[in-house]
Structures are given as C-alpha cells and as structure tokens.
Write an enzyme that holds these catalytic residues in place. Sequence first.
Site, PDB file in Angstrom:
ATOM      1  N   PHE A 165       0.860  -1.175   0.000  1.00 45.89           N
ATOM      2  CA  PHE A 165       0.000   0.000   0.000  1.00 45.89           C
ATOM      3  C   PHE A 165       0.899   1.228   0.000  1.00 45.89           C
ATOM      4  CE2 PHE A 165      -2.271   3.550   1.805  1.00 45.89           C
ATOM      5  CZ  PHE A 165      -3.482   3.509   1.125  1.00 45.89           C
ATOM      6  N   ASP A 250       9.556   2.903   1.248  1.00 48.26           N
ATOM      7  CA  ASP A 250       8.386   3.617   1.753  1.00 48.26           C
ATOM      8  C   ASP A 250       8.346   3.422   3.265  1.00 48.26           C
ATOM      9  OD1 ASP A 250       5.885   4.371   2.658  1.00 48.26           O
ATOM     10  OD2 ASP A 250       4.801   3.564   0.937  1.00 48.26           O
ATOM     11  N   LYS A 279       3.221  10.655   7.907  1.00 53.63           N
ATOM     12  CA  LYS A 279       2.518  10.224   9.111  1.00 53.63           C
ATOM     13  C   LYS A 279       3.097  10.856  10.376  1.00 53.63           C
ATOM     14  CE  LYS A 279       0.222   6.052   7.412  1.00 53.63           C
ATOM     15  NZ  LYS A 279      -1.160   6.506   7.607  1.00 53.63           N
TER      16      LYS A 279
END
Length: 430
Positions: A165, A250, A279
């Site tokens: 994802f 990532d 985040k």
Amino acid sequence: MNEAELIETPAEALVSHSTGADWLARYSSSLMGVFGTPQRVLVRGAGALVWDADGKEYLDLLGGIAVNALGHAHPFVTSVISSQLATLGHVSNFFTSPTQIALAEKLLAITKAPAGSKVFFANSGTEANEAAFKLARRNNAADAVGSAGAKTGKRTKIIALEGAFHGRTMGALALTAKEAYRAPFEPLPGGVVHIPFGDIEALRAAVDETTAAVFLEPIQGEAGVRPLGVEYLRAAREATTAAGALLILDEVQTGIGRTGKWLASEDAGIVPDAVTLAKGLGGGFPVGALITFGEPTSSLLTAGQHGTTFGGNPVATAAALATLHAIESQGVLENVLTIGERLRTGLSDVDAVTEVRGEGLLIGFDVDADIAPAMVTAALDAGFIINSPGPRTIRLAPPLILTPEQADRFLDALPGIIETAATLTAKDAQ
C-alpha cells in the site's frame, strides 16, 4: 461576531455543540462517502486519550493510523505551531524559510544520508510516494540492456510487492497492490509489476536492466503488519545496484520512531536511493518528505519537474522540527522499544491470539476466528480504538508515548473484547 471576538474565541465555539448522532447525520449530508460512516465524532484529545462528542473517553491505540507520534495536543508541538503561525504561515516555494531548511538538514542527519543527499517536502505520504514515482521515471537510461544482450530502450519497469500500500493518487495507486483500490481507476500509470511478498528469488528474477526502481515497505502495515526482514532488504539492495535500478523505501508508516528507530530499515545496514516519510513526521500536522540519497539520485528531478503549493511551508516544517526534538529529548525511542515489547509479550499470552508481528509500536496480531471487524466495534464500546486490516487481524499503532499502565489496560480488556466480538459475529451469522 467581530474580528477581535474571533481572536479571543476558542475553536470549539466556532461550531455548535451537538450529540454524536447529530454530527453524523450532518456528516452524511455534507461529506463524500469515501470513508463510509465514521465510527465516532471525536472532539478532544490529550496524550493517548480522546473524547467523543458525547463525552466518552477512549484509549487511542491507532494514533490516527501511526500519525500522532506524540499523542494529542502535545504541549511543546502545539506551542511551536502556534508561535510559527503567528509569525509566518505560508510563503510559496518561490521563497524558503528557516524552518524548511533546518528540517531538511535534520532529516539528512537522522537518516545518515551521505554527501549530496537532498529533501523534497510534500503534504502526505501519498504525495511523497508520488514524487518518488516520478523520481523512478527519471531513472530511464536509454542504454538499458536486456538479459539477452539486446538494447531495450528506456527503463520502464517499476517493481512493488503483493500486499503493498503506497497511497491513493494515481502513481501511488499503481504501486498499491489491492485490486479493490485499483480496479475502479484503471488504466493506471503503466510499467508496475507486483511480485510475491518476501520471496528473494522472485525479486532477483524480476530485477533486470529494464527496471527503473523497486519500491518496498520494510513492514507492510495495511497488509496486516508484515515485516520483510533484513535479508530481503539486503538482497533488494544488491539486485538493484547490479541492475542500475533505484531502491526506494516507503517508510511513511514505519519511520520517525515507530519501530524504536528513526527508520525501520536501519537494521539491514543498507543505503537506499530514496526514502519516503510522512505520518508521524509532523506529530499530527500534515507533512511528508522524499529523501534522496547521494548526488546522482538527488539530481534526477530538476527545476520545474515537480512541485507543490503547500509542501515545506513554515508551519508544517516547524511542527516536524518540534516533533523530532521532542522524540529525541524525551526518551521516546526507548519508550517505543519497552512498551512495544510489553504489548507483544502480553498479546502472545492471550489464548485466542495465534500470531503477533511487528516492531516497536507497529504491531499486528491474528486471532483464531473471523472476528476482527467485530473486535473493533467491541473495543470502541469498551473505550479503545483499534483497527482491523483483515478478517482475523488487528493492527495497533498507538502514540509513541503510550505508558505501561495504558498498555496493560488494553491487555487486561482484550479477552473480554474477543469474547464480545465472537458473540456479535455469531449473532450476525444467524
């Protein structure tokens, strides 16, 4: 209300005081349904606790999906944001600011980036990955040669993993493996190949001279907290180096202390070509970053080839600087390791739990029946916020400041949550 009254009025006074049910009714008539129906209407937070519109308290074990690194309303971060906003809020990228430069320098330092490394600031993890996708497209040497020795033209293949994802924008979505996310928006940007998760031989077979980049999450969060492991990361570095491809990690969910280290990939002892962050970086304030390692990779994107309106603005970069400072100065990384181990050990002792995965405070655990969605509901009723990325899987990504007492509070409640969820699931099946 005049301007002076607005300045003196708390934010809560700008909206009406309504019940949770009232707010949800208004939500359904005013917001797009892309997130479904919200589970609760939250109005206030402090540390690892939040309260809903009806006054109910919850222990937040999801942290805005690994975003609220320092919990809610951290006094230092909020004071820095307020001070910066009162000084200089936005200037556009025709200009720069001290906080933007200082944050770039800090990120290069904590990631141990070599000379010639650079930073590009975005607003989210998706946007950081979108920039990384464009970076990969620039690694398109025209002299690429196939395995049979014939020239193949530009590098066009980008490799990602099954279960990946990387985001919802078109480039990031092309890297994301979940068919339900992809199908409504095809055709997506081409050239992306998904290979089996954790299979080193499949990786080696896929990476060749036509490969522009390999995108990896050191731990796949949305797939249920699945760690790749250091041997896989090392093999990926070897294969991409040999083929002239970029290795792009990532670390949007795993970076900024989430695993007890600045980067989850640190243990592999490798230097990637690029890392994406977001985040937890802003402690709840929207900010993302693409870090390119070394001069050759850092020179792939040149003036005019990428940009953003809000990325790197003074307030976002001040928030990130404050978050990093607090993590360093308040022993947060040590707390992540201690509380993470406490949670994983406690989870392993629960009878219905069949497997526990993850590092630090990014934890996934499986239960012995398809009750995870019902566990989310039961947990909310019991005062806990958790997440179910699969029918038998629960994900925890709490604030990095979670206390031992709060961890134990959840562990003590978990057997009852599981029992309630099993009962709810059985009733729904009748």
